[in-house]
Design a protein around this motif. Structure first.
Motif, PDB file in Angstrom:
ATOM      1  N   GLU A 112       0.850  -1.197   0.000  1.00  0.00           N
ATOM      2  CA  GLU A 112       0.000   0.000   0.000  1.00  0.00           C
ATOM      3  C   GLU A 112       0.883   1.243   0.000  1.00  0.00           C
ATOM      4  O   GLU A 112       1.786   1.381   0.828  1.00  0.00           O
ATOM      5  N   PHE A 113       0.616   2.154  -0.922  1.00  0.00           N
ATOM      6  CA  PHE A 113       1.321   3.445  -0.945  1.00  0.00           C
ATOM      7  C   PHE A 113       0.597   4.408  -0.020  1.00  0.00           C
ATOM      8  O   PHE A 113      -0.627   4.500  -0.053  1.00  0.00           O
ATOM      9  N   GLY A 114       1.350   5.158   0.779  1.00  0.00           N
ATOM     10  CA  GLY A 114       0.767   6.239   1.589  1.00  0.00           C
ATOM     11  C   GLY A 114      -0.464   5.794   2.360  1.00  0.00           C
ATOM     12  O   GLY A 114      -1.584   6.112   1.986  1.00  0.00           O
ATOM     13  N   ALA A 115      -0.260   5.074   3.462  1.00  0.00           N
ATOM     14  CA  ALA A 115      -1.388   4.379   4.118  1.00  0.00           C
ATOM     15  C   ALA A 115      -2.163   5.234   5.120  1.00  0.00           C
ATOM     16  O   ALA A 115      -2.989   4.703   5.863  1.00  0.00           O
ATOM     17  N   GLY A 116      -1.913   6.526   5.174  1.00  0.00           N
ATOM     18  CA  GLY A 116      -2.717   7.418   6.027  1.00  0.00           C
ATOM     19  C   GLY A 116      -2.719   6.985   7.473  1.00  0.00           C
ATOM     20  O   GLY A 116      -1.673   6.726   8.069  1.00  0.00           O
ATOM     21  N   GLU A 146       5.910  10.127  11.056  1.00  0.00           N
ATOM     22  CA  GLU A 146       4.802  10.324  11.987  1.00  0.00           C
ATOM     23  C   GLU A 146       3.619   9.434  11.615  1.00  0.00           C
ATOM     24  O   GLU A 146       2.992   8.787  12.463  1.00  0.00           O
ATOM     25  N   LEU A 147       3.325   9.321  10.307  1.00  0.00           N
ATOM     26  CA  LEU A 147       2.204   8.463   9.879  1.00  0.00           C
ATOM     27  C   LEU A 147       2.519   6.994  10.088  1.00  0.00           C
ATOM     28  O   LEU A 147       1.645   6.204  10.417  1.00  0.00           O
ATOM     29  N   ARG A 148       3.786   6.627   9.915  1.00  0.00           N
ATOM     30  CA  ARG A 148       4.163   5.228  10.190  1.00  0.00           C
ATOM     31  C   ARG A 148       3.794   4.845  11.612  1.00  0.00           C
ATOM     32  O   ARG A 148       3.256   3.774  11.862  1.00  0.00           O
ATOM     33  N   GLU A 149       4.093   5.750  12.529  1.00  0.00           N
ATOM     34  CA  GLU A 149       3.799   5.455  13.931  1.00  0.00           C
ATOM     35  C   GLU A 149       2.297   5.334  14.147  1.00  0.00           C
ATOM     36  O   GLU A 149       1.817   4.480  14.877  1.00  0.00           O
ATOM     37  N   ARG A 150       1.559   6.224  13.499  1.00  0.00           N
ATOM     38  CA  ARG A 150       0.108   6.176  13.637  1.00  0.00           C
ATOM     39  C   ARG A 150      -0.437   4.869  13.047  1.00  0.00           C
ATOM     40  O   ARG A 150      -1.327   4.230  13.604  1.00  0.00           O
TER      41      ARG A 150
END
Ligand code: SAM
Length: 405
Positions: A112-116, A146-150
Motif C-alpha cells: 500500500e502506498f501512503g497508508a494514512g 509520523e504516519l508510520r507510527e500512527r
C-alpha cells in the motif's frame, strides 16, 4: 474556480480565504519555520522555485512538511476525510477485488502506498483473513515517520495477530509480485503549474516578495514542462490565453519505477480526477489545485505552508499512458460508485443487521457518501493496471470507462 471540492466527505460551502479559522501560535510558528526554509531555498535557487518544488517542501520537507510533521490531517479532527475513514465498506469491497486477483496470481504480497491512518490496511487485512485469501506480506510504503507510527498503533490495536506480516518500506522493493494499492496518493504528488499567454507557455513559480512567499508566472525553466503542455494541447487543442492549470511530471517516472519492480501482479489506484479531455476543458481555466484546512477548502497554496494539504486532481489519461510506457496494461477504469457496486457493496450492506440501529445507519450513510454522484461516487475513479496477469476484474464488470482515457 475549479468545480470540485474533492477529498471531503461533507462539503462545506467554499469560504473566502480570510474566513479560515486562524491557526494557534504553535502552528503559526511551525509554518513560519517552513516558510523560512522555503525562502532560503528560493534565494539559493536564484529567486524562484517551481511550484512542484514548493509543493514538495510544503507537504514533505523533513520534520516540517504537512504530511511529515504532526498535524492531525485525516478524519473529523483533521483537515479532510478520505474513503477508508468514511466507511469500512470501502476496504471490504477492495478486499473482494484483491482476493480475486490474488487467487488468479496464485498468491503474492500486497503493497500500500501512503497508508494514512492505517485504517484501510486494518480493514483490508481483516477482510482478507476472514475470506481466507492467500497472501504473503502486507507492505506499506510510507514517506512520513509520523504516519508510520500512527499506522503501527492502528494495526497493533486492530489486527495484532497480523503484525508480523506487516512491513514498512522507505522505497520500492527491488522485485515485487502481488498487488499494489493506493488511495488518494496520486493527488498528493507535487505538480507543476502552467499558464498560457499569447500562445506561449508560462510556468507558475513561487518567489519572495518583501520576505513573503508570492506567486509569479514566468518563462518556464522546468525540464519537460513545455513539451508536456504541448502534448496536452495535442489532445485537447490549443489552450486559450489566460488558461491556467497543473500537470504532474512525476507520474511517468513513478509508474516507470513501479513497472520495473513488478514482476507479475496489479496496481489499483483510487483518486479524484478526469480523463485528459475533461481535465483540460477550456472552461476549467484555473485548474484543479485545492487546499484543505480543517474541513475548509480554499485555493491559496501559499497561505500556511505545512499546515494545510495541497492537492490536484488526477489526469487519468496520463496515468494510462505512463502505465503503458512502463509495461503495465490497462485492466479497467471506472467511477468509485461503479467499482464498489460491482465488488458487492449492496451485498455487504444487505448483510448488516438493521436491529443494530447505530451501526446499520452508519453503514448506510457511509455507502451513500461513497457512491452518490453528488458525493464521492462519480468524482472519484478507480484505475486498474496489470502485468503478467490476464484476468478480468470484477470491479470493472458493471461499467468500464477505459475507452474515455
Ligand atoms: C491524501 S493522503 C491519503 C492517505 C490514505 N491513503 C487515505 O486514503 O486516507 C496522501 C498520502 O499519499 C502519500 N504519498 C504521496 N506520494 C507518495 C509516494 N510517491 N509514495 C508513497 N506515498 C506517497 C502521502 O505521504 C500521504 O500519506
Amino acid at each position: 474556480m475549479p468545480d470540485t471540492v474533492p477529498n471531503c466527505a461533507t462539503r462545506p460551502a467554499r469560504p473566502r480565504v480570510d474566513e479560515l479559522p486562524e491557526p494557534g501560535p504553535d502552528a503559526l510558528a511551525h509554518s513560519a519555520r517552513l516558510q523560512a526554509l522555503i525562502l532560503d531555498e528560493i534565494a539559493a535557487a536564484g529567486g524562484r522555485l517551481s511550484f512542484d518544488r514548493y509543493m514538495e517542501l510544503s507537504l514533505y520537507a523533513p520534520g516540517l512538511g504537512y504530511y511529515v510533521a504532526g498535524a492531525r490531517k485525516f478524519g473529523a479532527a483533521g483537515d479532510f476525510v478520505t474513503a477508508p475513514e468514511i466507511s469500512p465498506l470501502f476496504a471490504r469491497c477492495l478486499a473482494v477485488q484483491c482476493a480475486e486477483l490474488l487467487g488468479a496470481l496464485g498468491g503474492g504480497d500486497i503493497l500500500e502506498f501512503g497508508a494514512g491512518s492505517g485504517v484501510l490496511a486494518a480493514d483490508l487485512l481483516e477482510a482478507l483473513v476472514e475470506g481466507r485469501a492467500a497472501f504473503g506480506a502486507y507492505c506499506i510504503l510510507e514517506l512520513s515517520p509520523e504516519l508510520r507510527e500512527r499506522q503501527r498503533a492502528t494495526l497493533a490495536e486492530r489486527v495484532p495477530d497480523l503484525l508480523s506480516r506487516i512491513r514498512w518500506l522507505d522505497r520500492l522493493p527491488e522485485r515485487f509480485t502481488g498487488l499494489m494499492i493506493g488511495n488518494e496518493v496520486l493527488d498528493a504528488m507535487p505538480v507543476h503549474r502552467f499558464g498560457i499567454a499569447d500562445g506561449a507557455v508560462l510556468e507558475g513559480c513561487v518567489v519572495a516578495q518583501r520576505d513573503r512567499l508570492a506567486e509569479a508566472w514566468l518563462e518556464p525553466d522546468s525540464p519537460g514542462l513545455v513539451d508536456a503542455v504541448r502534448a496536452v494541447e495535442g489532445v485537447v487543442g490549443p489552450l486559450p490565453d489566460g488558461y491556467r492549470s497543473e500537470i504532474n511530471l512525476r507520474l511517468e517516472p513513478w509508474l516507470r519505477a513501479v513497472g520495473a519492480v513488478l514482476t507479475a501482479g496489479a496496481v489499483l489506484l483510487v483518486d479524484y480526477g478526469y480523463p485528459r479531455a475533461e481535465y483540460y476543458r477550456a472552461e476549467r481555466n484555473t485548474g484543479t489545485l485545492l487546499c484543505h484546512y480543517r474541513h475548509r477548502v480554499h485555493a491559496d497554496p501559499l497561505r500556511w505552508p505545512g499546515l494545510q494539504d495541497i492537492t490536484a486532481s488526477v489526469d487519468f489519461s496520463a496515468v494510462a499512458l505512463a502505465a503503458q510506457a512502463a509495461g503495465l496494461g490497462l485492466a479497467g477504469y471506472t467511477t468509485q460508485a461503479s467499482f464498489l457496486l460491482a465488488t458487492g457493496l449492496d451485498r455487504l450492506l444487505g448483510g448488516s443487521d438493521p436491529a443494530d440501529v447505530v451501526q446499520h445507519l452508519a453503514l448506510v450513510q457511509g455507502a451513500k457518501t461513497l457512491t452518490l454522484p453528488g458525493e464521492m461516487g462519480e468524482r472519484f475513479k478507480v484505475i486498474g493496471l496489470a502485468k503478467g496477469l490476464d484476468h478480468p476484474w470484477s470491479g470493472f464488470a458493471f461499467r468500464d470507462l477505459g475507452d474515455r482515457l
